[in-house]
Design a protein around this motif. Structure first.
Motif, PDB file in Angstrom:
ATOM      1  N   LEU A  27       0.844  -1.184   0.000  1.00 57.04           N
ATOM      2  CA  LEU A  27       0.000   0.000   0.000  1.00 57.04           C
ATOM      3  C   LEU A  27       0.883   1.238   0.000  1.00 57.04           C
ATOM      4  CD1 LEU A  27      -2.428  -1.173   2.820  1.00 57.04           C
ATOM      5  CD2 LEU A  27      -2.739  -1.461   0.358  1.00 57.04           C
ATOM      6  N   LEU A  28       0.688   2.098  -0.976  1.00 58.20           N
ATOM      7  CA  LEU A  28       1.389   3.379  -1.032  1.00 58.20           C
ATOM      8  C   LEU A  28       0.359   4.494  -0.854  1.00 58.20           C
ATOM      9  CD1 LEU A  28       3.889   3.059  -4.033  1.00 58.20           C
ATOM     10  CD2 LEU A  28       4.281   2.549  -1.619  1.00 58.20           C
ATOM     11  N   ALA A  29       0.540   5.328   0.156  1.00 61.85           N
ATOM     12  CA  ALA A  29      -0.331   6.481   0.372  1.00 61.85           C
ATOM     13  C   ALA A  29       0.382   7.728  -0.112  1.00 61.85           C
ATOM     14  CB  ALA A  29      -0.686   6.627   1.850  1.00 61.85           C
ATOM     15  N   MET A  30      -0.298   8.500  -0.949  1.00 58.99           N
ATOM     16  CA  MET A  30       0.275   9.711  -1.508  1.00 58.99           C
ATOM     17  C   MET A  30      -0.186  10.935  -0.714  1.00 58.99           C
ATOM     18  SD  MET A  30       1.815   8.081  -3.837  1.00 58.99           S
ATOM     19  CE  MET A  30       1.713   6.647  -4.908  1.00 58.99           C
ATOM     20  N   GLN A  31       0.525  12.033  -0.904  1.00 52.64           N
ATOM     21  CA  GLN A  31       0.193  13.247  -0.176  1.00 52.64           C
ATOM     22  C   GLN A  31      -1.121  13.867  -0.638  1.00 52.64           C
ATOM     23  OE1 GLN A  31       3.672  15.606  -0.737  1.00 52.64           O
ATOM     24  NE2 GLN A  31       4.962  14.321   0.548  1.00 52.64           N
ATOM     25  N   ASP A  32      -1.601  13.515  -1.822  1.00 55.01           N
ATOM     26  CA  ASP A  32      -2.838  14.085  -2.333  1.00 55.01           C
ATOM     27  C   ASP A  32      -4.055  13.245  -1.998  1.00 55.01           C
ATOM     28  OD1 ASP A  32      -2.508  11.913  -3.960  1.00 55.01           O
ATOM     29  OD2 ASP A  32      -2.548  13.018  -5.853  1.00 55.01           O
ATOM     30  N   GLY A  33      -3.902  12.196  -1.173  1.00 61.93           N
ATOM     31  CA  GLY A  33      -5.018  11.362  -0.789  1.00 61.93           C
ATOM     32  C   GLY A  33      -5.151  10.086  -1.585  1.00 61.93           C
ATOM     33  N   THR A  34      -4.353   9.903  -2.635  1.00 61.43           N
ATOM     34  CA  THR A  34      -4.398   8.678  -3.424  1.00 61.43           C
ATOM     35  C   THR A  34      -3.753   7.524  -2.651  1.00 61.43           C
ATOM     36  OG1 THR A  34      -4.202   9.987  -5.444  1.00 61.43           O
ATOM     37  CG2 THR A  34      -3.765   7.635  -5.629  1.00 61.43           C
ATOM     38  N   ILE A  35      -4.350   6.332  -2.759  1.00 62.75           N
ATOM     39  CA  ILE A  35      -3.786   5.119  -2.170  1.00 62.75           C
ATOM     40  C   ILE A  35      -3.643   4.094  -3.281  1.00 62.75           C
ATOM     41  CG2 ILE A  35      -4.067   3.300  -0.456  1.00 62.75           C
ATOM     42  CD1 ILE A  35      -5.932   5.230   1.065  1.00 62.75           C
ATOM     43  N   GLU A  36      -2.428   3.652  -3.531  1.00 61.47           N
ATOM     44  CA  GLU A  36      -2.167   2.685  -4.585  1.00 61.47           C
ATOM     45  C   GLU A  36      -1.910   1.309  -3.985  1.00 61.47           C
ATOM     46  OE1 GLU A  36      -0.221   5.661  -7.922  1.00 61.47           O
ATOM     47  OE2 GLU A  36       1.018   4.091  -7.017  1.00 61.47           O
ATOM     48  N   LEU A  37      -2.484   0.283  -4.602  1.00 59.93           N
ATOM     49  CA  LEU A  37      -2.302  -1.104  -4.196  1.00 59.93           C
ATOM     50  C   LEU A  37      -1.422  -1.789  -5.231  1.00 59.93           C
ATOM     51  CD1 LEU A  37      -5.006  -0.084  -2.863  1.00 59.93           C
ATOM     52  CD2 LEU A  37      -5.740  -2.461  -2.853  1.00 59.93           C
ATOM     53  N   TRP A  38      -0.236  -2.261  -4.805  1.00 60.46           N
ATOM     54  CA  TRP A  38       0.745  -2.865  -5.700  1.00 60.46           C
ATOM     55  C   TRP A  38       0.850  -4.362  -5.424  1.00 60.46           C
ATOM     56  CZ3 TRP A  38       4.476  -0.146  -8.948  1.00 60.46           C
ATOM     57  CH2 TRP A  38       4.268   1.239  -8.995  1.00 60.46           C
ATOM     58  N   ASP A  39       0.860  -5.139  -6.497  1.00 64.12           N
ATOM     59  CA  ASP A  39       1.053  -6.584  -6.402  1.00 64.12           C
ATOM     60  C   ASP A  39       2.542  -6.880  -6.564  1.00 64.12           C
ATOM     61  OD1 ASP A  39       1.143  -9.320  -6.607  1.00 64.12           O
ATOM     62  OD2 ASP A  39      -0.578  -9.482  -7.947  1.00 64.12           O
ATOM     63  N   TRP A  40       3.212  -7.206  -5.471  1.00 65.13           N
ATOM     64  CA  TRP A  40       4.657  -7.426  -5.511  1.00 65.13           C
ATOM     65  C   TRP A  40       5.012  -8.780  -6.121  1.00 65.13           C
ATOM     66  CZ3 TRP A  40       7.132 -11.363  -2.663  1.00 65.13           C
ATOM     67  CH2 TRP A  40       6.292 -12.067  -1.773  1.00 65.13           C
ATOM     68  N   GLY A  41       4.072  -9.736  -6.128  1.00 61.50           N
ATOM     69  CA  GLY A  41       4.372 -11.063  -6.647  1.00 61.50           C
ATOM     70  C   GLY A  41       4.340 -11.141  -8.158  1.00 61.50           C
ATOM     71  N   LYS A  42       3.905 -10.079  -8.834  1.00 59.53           N
ATOM     72  CA  LYS A  42       3.815 -10.083 -10.294  1.00 59.53           C
ATOM     73  C   LYS A  42       4.682  -8.981 -10.894  1.00 59.53           C
ATOM     74  CE  LYS A  42      -0.866 -11.997 -10.340  1.00 59.53           C
ATOM     75  NZ  LYS A  42      -2.268 -11.813 -10.778  1.00 59.53           N
TER      76      LYS A  42
ATOM     77  N   LEU B  69       4.312  13.869   6.538  1.00 62.17           N
ATOM     78  CA  LEU B  69       2.944  14.358   6.587  1.00 62.17           C
ATOM     79  C   LEU B  69       2.248  14.040   5.278  1.00 62.17           C
ATOM     80  CD1 LEU B  69       3.301  17.813   8.360  1.00 62.17           C
ATOM     81  CD2 LEU B  69       2.847  15.571   9.337  1.00 62.17           C
ATOM     82  N   GLY B  70       0.949  13.871   5.338  1.00 63.07           N
ATOM     83  CA  GLY B  70       0.161  13.475   4.185  1.00 63.07           C
ATOM     84  C   GLY B  70      -0.770  12.355   4.602  1.00 63.07           C
TER      85      GLY B  70
ATOM     86  N   HIS C  27      -8.661   8.579  -0.786  1.00 69.49           N
ATOM     87  CA  HIS C  27      -9.084   8.736   0.603  1.00 69.49           C
ATOM     88  C   HIS C  27     -10.360   9.566   0.717  1.00 69.49           C
ATOM     89  CE1 HIS C  27      -8.756   9.129   4.956  1.00 69.49           C
ATOM     90  NE2 HIS C  27      -9.011  10.406   4.794  1.00 69.49           N
ATOM     91  N   GLY C  28     -10.621  10.432  -0.224  1.00 66.40           N
ATOM     92  CA  GLY C  28     -11.848  11.214  -0.181  1.00 66.40           C
ATOM     93  C   GLY C  28     -11.625  12.697  -0.040  1.00 66.40           C
ATOM     94  N   VAL C  29     -10.373  13.078   0.190  1.00 66.75           N
ATOM     95  CA  VAL C  29     -10.034  14.488   0.298  1.00 66.75           C
ATOM     96  C   VAL C  29      -8.710  14.707  -0.411  1.00 66.75           C
ATOM     97  CG1 VAL C  29     -11.280  15.035   2.413  1.00 66.75           C
ATOM     98  CG2 VAL C  29      -9.040  13.989   2.565  1.00 66.75           C
ATOM     99  N   SER C  30      -8.427  15.930  -0.806  1.00 68.77           N
ATOM    100  CA  SER C  30      -7.161  16.257  -1.464  1.00 68.77           C
ATOM    101  C   SER C  30      -6.407  17.270  -0.619  1.00 68.77           C
ATOM    102  CB  SER C  30      -7.420  16.841  -2.860  1.00 68.77           C
ATOM    103  OG  SER C  30      -8.033  15.871  -3.672  1.00 68.77           O
ATOM    104  N   PHE C  31      -5.081  17.180  -0.659  1.00 66.02           N
ATOM    105  CA  PHE C  31      -4.246  18.057   0.159  1.00 66.02           C
ATOM    106  C   PHE C  31      -3.201  18.748  -0.702  1.00 66.02           C
ATOM    107  CE2 PHE C  31      -6.276  15.893   3.399  1.00 66.02           C
ATOM    108  CZ  PHE C  31      -6.060  14.534   3.311  1.00 66.02           C
ATOM    109  N   PRO C  32      -2.826  19.975  -0.351  1.00 66.45           N
ATOM    110  CA  PRO C  32      -1.724  20.628  -1.067  1.00 66.45           C
ATOM    111  C   PRO C  32      -0.442  19.830  -0.902  1.00 66.45           C
ATOM    112  CG  PRO C  32      -2.917  22.198   0.316  1.00 66.45           C
ATOM    113  CD  PRO C  32      -3.401  20.832   0.692  1.00 66.45           C
TER     114      PRO C  32
ATOM    115  N   SER D 150      -6.963   4.401   6.582  1.00 73.04           N
ATOM    116  CA  SER D 150      -6.221   5.567   6.103  1.00 73.04           C
ATOM    117  C   SER D 150      -6.704   6.799   6.846  1.00 73.04           C
ATOM    118  CB  SER D 150      -6.411   5.759   4.589  1.00 73.04           C
ATOM    119  OG  SER D 150      -7.775   5.997   4.267  1.00 73.04           O
ATOM    120  N   GLY D 151      -5.803   7.740   7.049  1.00 70.19           N
ATOM    121  CA  GLY D 151      -6.121   8.980   7.759  1.00 70.19           C
ATOM    122  C   GLY D 151      -5.661  10.180   6.969  1.00 70.19           C
ATOM    123  N   GLY D 152      -6.422  11.254   7.035  1.00 69.03           N
ATOM    124  CA  GLY D 152      -6.116  12.445   6.260  1.00 69.03           C
ATOM    125  C   GLY D 152      -5.829  13.650   7.122  1.00 69.03           C
ATOM    126  N   LEU D 153      -5.295  14.681   6.490  1.00 71.83           N
ATOM    127  CA  LEU D 153      -4.934  15.893   7.214  1.00 71.83           C
ATOM    128  C   LEU D 153      -6.156  16.695   7.672  1.00 71.83           C
ATOM    129  CD1 LEU D 153      -1.846  17.168   5.203  1.00 71.83           C
ATOM    130  CD2 LEU D 153      -1.894  15.959   7.365  1.00 71.83           C
TER     131      LEU D 153
END
Length: 438
Positions: free
Chosen positions: A347-362, A408-409, A372-377, A422-425
């Motif tokens: 799971l990668l959480a970005m500062q703008d609220g995006t959460i990416e799910l990566w398959d490491w086995g492939k 932060l993010g 996440h539902g909100v966007s942040f500067p 997930s938690g947001g600012l």
């Protein structure tokens, strides 16, 4: 707890990733329903920690701690929150998500302090050849206005949190930025590059410390035999008992294998390490270290290449080399976690609220993008002291990095076998659960 509840529908995977260059392996577009609970009295969430540290949780009530400035809010989250939904909270019988959170305590630091990291300590504690079930302990590191650190801990007793004697730090002028546990020890890493060891069997008595890095440590992970620490360019493996050196790998300058998701043809060169993750599951971690002779298993490193693009590395600890790499574009990652299942995802959480799910086995492929539902500067998301190149890439000035604050993010914590939070600012929490067959 009476907070505001919002239900929003996130963008599909393609739309959510629209800020990056596409490749033929772009994820299939899907739609995800997200429930967001805005917590009362929480200005912004700068850290999350979960009590479910094991991949075999037995407690029906998971404890989640949320940091906001100098204050820590502790909640209980009922397992019903993870029973239904497509990587999103409760979808079957409608139940208010606010009823999933029960306030346990509010832990206060000094007004000038900020919480730099948190950790739950529970489960089995090894004592020689035997083990015992230890009471649930919560640890929190604070930094004051000049960066001096302190480490406090509380014991969970029923529905209350009782503060215990503070832990003794060898160097209290530095802030603790990372913590991790084995069944015998607590390990902390500070801004000067020092790692300290505390004995869980003796009420976290200090065992010693060693300055392993010449600069701030950006990642710290531990298992029963080894400690893995990383600064901006070096990954060290040390023995858990005495922190003696096992191996040292220079990540900076490493030529990467072709990055999945990268539309370019030139081979990328790794430049700056930022985040480190060691899986706890038996697939990627438990089977990887059966003895003290040498480390085995995987580490995941998030960093930047020379052009400032974000790269996710899969690192083999035994061979001390990159196995695969994924391209995450210009997005700035604020958190990385593995789980909630034995095989991931990452799971990668970005500062703008995006959460990416990566398959490491492939070969590091993106499964989905959530929001996440909100966007942040972007300027709100900083990662501690940045290099001149990182500041140039992010458009940040020196004033954008407060003392004692880092990462932060959007924040993440995993509930093994259940889902993740997930938690947001803006002080909001999302509970995510996997879509079940049928």
């Amino acid at each position: 707890p009476g907070g505001r509840r919002r239900r929003v529908r996130s963008m599909g995977a393609q739309a959510c990733c629209s800020g990056r260059a596409k490749s033929s392996q772009a994820p299939v577009a899907e739609s995800y329903e997200i429930c967001v609970e805005v917590l009362p009295g929480v200005d912004r969430i700068t850290g999350i920690a979960s009590s479910a540290a094991s991949f075999a949780p037995t407690d029906d009530w998971v404890k989640v701690a949320v940091a906001s400035g100098s204050r820590i809010h502790v909640y209980r989250v009922h397992t019903d929150a993870y029973n239904r939904g497509p990587w999103g909270p409760v979808n079957g019988p409608r139940r208010s998500i606010s009823s999933m959170f029960t306030a346990v305590a509010v832990l206060e630091g000094s007004k000038q302090d900020v919480v730099t990291c948190m950790l739950w300590a529970n489960g089995q504690v090894a004592d020689g050849v035997t083990s015992r079930v230890a009471p649930t302990i919560f640890l929190a590191a604070f930094a004051d206005a000049v960066g001096a650190g302190s480490l406090r801990h509380w014991q969970l007793q029923g529905a209350t949190m009782k503060e215990m004697k503070p832990l003794v730090l060898e160097d209290s002028t530095a802030s603790i930025v990372h913590m991790d546990l084995s069944t015998q020890h607590l390990y902390t890493a500070d801004t000067t590059g020092r790692i300290s060891v505390f004995d869980r069997r003796k009420e976290f008595a200090a065992k010693g410390s060693k300055k392993l890095h010449s600069q701030e440590i950006r990642g710290l992970e531990a298992d029963e035999y080894f400690v893995y620490s990383m600064d901006v360019g070096t990954l060290l493996v040390s023995r858990s008992e005495d922190l003696s050196a096992v191996s040292s790998s220079d990540l900076r300058g490493t030529t990467l294998p072709p990055c999945i998701g990268d539309i370019g043809t030139a081979r990328r060169t790794f430049h700056t390490a930022r985040l480190l993750c060691r899986p706890r599951s038996r697939w990627a971690f438990g089977h990887g270290c059966r003895g003290a002779s040498a480390p085995r298993g995987m580490l995941f490193v998030v960093g930047l290449d020379k052009s400032g693009d974000t790269i996710l590395l899969q690192w083999h600890t035994g061979a001390s080399q990159v196995v695969s790499a994924g391209y995450a574009g210009r997005a700035q990652v604020s958190a990385v976690q593995f789980g909630p299942f034995d095989n991931g995802p990452i799971l990668l959480a970005m500062q703008d609220g995006t959460i990416e799910l990566w398959d490491w086995g492939k070969g590091m492929q993106i499964q989905a993008c959530l929001l996440h539902g909100v966007s942040f500067p972007a300027a709100l998301g900083t990662l501690g002291p940045l290099s001149a190149r990182e500041r140039e890439v992010n458009g940040l000035s020196a004033a954008d990095t407060p003392v004692g604050l880092q990462n932060l993010g959007t924040r993440l914590t995993v509930e093994p076998g259940r889902g993740f939070v997930s938690g947001g600012l803006d002080g909001s929490l999302c509970i995510w659960s996997r879509k079940m067959d049928g």
